[in-house]
Design an enzyme around this catalytic site. Structure first.
Site, PDB file in Angstrom:
ATOM      1  N   GLU A 106     -14.043  52.175  33.786  1.00  0.00           N
ATOM      2  CA  GLU A 106     -13.443  52.363  32.104  1.00  0.00           C
ATOM      3  C   GLU A 106     -14.688  52.254  31.095  1.00  0.00           C
ATOM      4  O   GLU A 106     -14.116  52.133  29.948  1.00  0.00           O
ATOM      5  CB  GLU A 106     -12.451  51.129  31.882  1.00  0.00           C
ATOM      6  N   HIS A 141     -10.604  44.684  28.218  1.00  0.00           N
ATOM      7  CA  HIS A 141      -9.344  45.343  28.830  1.00  0.00           C
ATOM      8  C   HIS A 141      -8.894  44.472  29.815  1.00  0.00           C
ATOM      9  O   HIS A 141      -9.686  43.783  30.852  1.00  0.00           O
ATOM     10  CB  HIS A 141      -9.635  46.623  29.599  1.00  0.00           C
ATOM     11  N   HIS A 181      -4.805  43.200  32.247  1.00  0.00           N
ATOM     12  CA  HIS A 181      -3.659  43.521  32.595  1.00  0.00           C
ATOM     13  C   HIS A 181      -2.684  42.236  32.370  1.00  0.00           C
ATOM     14  O   HIS A 181      -2.013  41.634  33.278  1.00  0.00           O
ATOM     15  CB  HIS A 181      -3.591  43.946  34.030  1.00  0.00           C
ATOM     16  N   GLU A 232       2.751  33.561  13.509  1.00  0.00           N
ATOM     17  CA  GLU A 232       1.316  34.035  13.068  1.00  0.00           C
ATOM     18  C   GLU A 232       0.971  35.229  13.521  1.00  0.00           C
ATOM     19  O   GLU A 232      -0.283  35.812  13.544  1.00  0.00           O
ATOM     20  CB  GLU A 232       0.443  32.836  13.524  1.00  0.00           C
ATOM     21  N   HIS A 252       0.176  49.653  32.273  1.00  0.00           N
ATOM     22  CA  HIS A 252      -1.074  49.511  32.676  1.00  0.00           C
ATOM     23  C   HIS A 252      -1.699  48.014  32.112  1.00  0.00           C
ATOM     24  O   HIS A 252      -2.101  47.040  32.824  1.00  0.00           O
ATOM     25  CB  HIS A 252      -2.309  50.783  32.660  1.00  0.00           C
TER      26      HIS A 252
HETATM   27  P1  13P Z   1     -13.050  48.550  37.158  1.00  0.00           P
HETATM   28  O1  13P Z   1     -13.119  47.552  38.299  1.00  0.00           O
HETATM   29  O2  13P Z   1     -13.736  49.842  37.488  1.00  0.00           O
HETATM   30  O3  13P Z   1     -13.587  47.687  35.907  1.00  0.00           O
HETATM   31  O4  13P Z   1     -11.319  48.808  36.978  1.00  0.00           O
HETATM   32  C1  13P Z   1     -10.627  47.784  36.612  1.00  0.00           C
HETATM   33  C2  13P Z   1      -9.515  48.403  35.711  1.00  0.00           C
HETATM   34  O5  13P Z   1      -8.893  47.440  35.122  1.00  0.00           O
HETATM   35  C3  13P Z   1      -8.961  49.770  35.760  1.00  0.00           C
HETATM   36  O6  13P Z   1      -8.299  49.918  34.419  1.00  0.00           O
HETATM   37 ZN    ZN Z   2      -7.110  48.288  34.106  1.00  0.00          ZN
END
Ligand code: 13P
Ligand code: ZN
Length: 270
Positions: free
Chosen positions: A116, A139, A141, A169, A210
């Site tokens: 990413e 980033h 999940h 908040e 995602h």
């Molecule tokens: P990477 O292992 O390449 O960082 O990817 C993980 C991920 O969350 C892809 O969206």
């Molecule tokens: Zn991801």
């Protein structure tokens, strides 16, 4: 030269990745972090003339020419960052208008930066334009935000308002709201460009089905931003199937704006 594993930026990065894993936001290799470093800080720990490898990035980012980033590696598990930071993390310097990344430290098993990387670097460019203090793109999940993208309208105003209504908040922590991208193929320049466009107006960008991107001036702040949105999504999922009896009204949101000196995203409140 000082030991890089004692550098405050390294210690913070390791702690943050470990904490994100502990929160369940980063299963397997899920998630990635990039932290913009000051050259002077890097030079205390590394010979910046010693380039270990040069890797093409596949995109251009002239605004980031010569900039240094500490970045999680692709395919690497956040769970393992604390045990082998030199394998799971790397320090790169962008050159050639952002088309190349010079590896100065890390990825010692021959690995490379996150898939990413386009979304991260393009988001840094977008956030630095609106906030020169921005240092972090994160980033992950988180389960509740992700779940919410299956059952809630993805309209950004509607999505943001729901989150704001879930905890008092929220509006204080992310008055700029949450932008949302529909499902797109991850790891591409296309999703990188789309994410950066969304980052121009908010520090949180949800990737439907995602995960989420957050941006901020340091790791703690960015973690806290995602943590707050994720908590709100958790409350939403606890109540979404129940009859709604009470909420935080727009009038009360305006009181919060005044009390905390924040301004809600234009047009998001009545
Ligand atoms: P990477 O292992 O390449 O960082 O990817 C993980 C991920 O969350 C892809 O969206
Ligand atoms: Zn991801």
């Amino acid at each position: 030269m000082k030991d890089i594993l004692t550098a405050p930026f390294m210690v913070e990065m390791i702690r943050t990745a470990t904490n994100m894993y502990a929160h369940g936001w980063d299963e397997r290799n899920g998630g990635n972090i990039s932290l913009l470093l000051d050259e002077a800080d890097v030079r205390e720990y590394l010979d910046t003339d010693n380039v270990l490898r040069t890797v093409p990035t596949g995109f251009e980012a002239p605004e980031l020419e010569g900039k240094y980033f500490l970045v999680t590696g692709t395919g690497k598990y956040f769970k393992n960052v604390q045990y082998a930071p030199d394998v799971n993390l790397g320090i790169v310097r962008l050159t050639d208008g952002g088309k190349k990344a010079e590896l100065l430290w890390g990825y010692t098993d021959g690995g490379r930066f996150t898939s990413e990387f386009p979304a991260h670097m393009m988001s840094h460019v977008a956030r630095l334009r609106v906030d020169p203090e921005n240092r972090v793109v994160m980033h992950c999940h988180p389960a509740n935000l992700l779940a919410m993208t299956y059952v809630h309208d993805l309209d950004e105003r509607a999505f943001t308002r729901t989150l704001w209504q879930m905890c008092t908040e929220c509006i204080v922590v992310f008055p700029d709201g949450v932008n949302v991208l529909p499902w797109m193929l991850c790891g591409t320049n296309e999703i990188g460009i789309a994410t950066a466009q969304k980052m121009a107006t908010a520090r949180l960008v949800v990737w439907a089905q995602h995960g989420i991107y957050g941006a901020g001036k340091d790791l703690d702040e960015t973690f806290g931003l995602i943590e707050t949105a994720e908590k709100a999504a958790e409350i939403y999922l606890k109540i979404a199937h129940l009859p709604l009896v009470n909420t935080i009204t727009d009038e009360q949101m305006h009181l919060l704006e005044a009390r905390f000196g924040v301004k809600a995203r234009e047009g998001y409140l009545q």
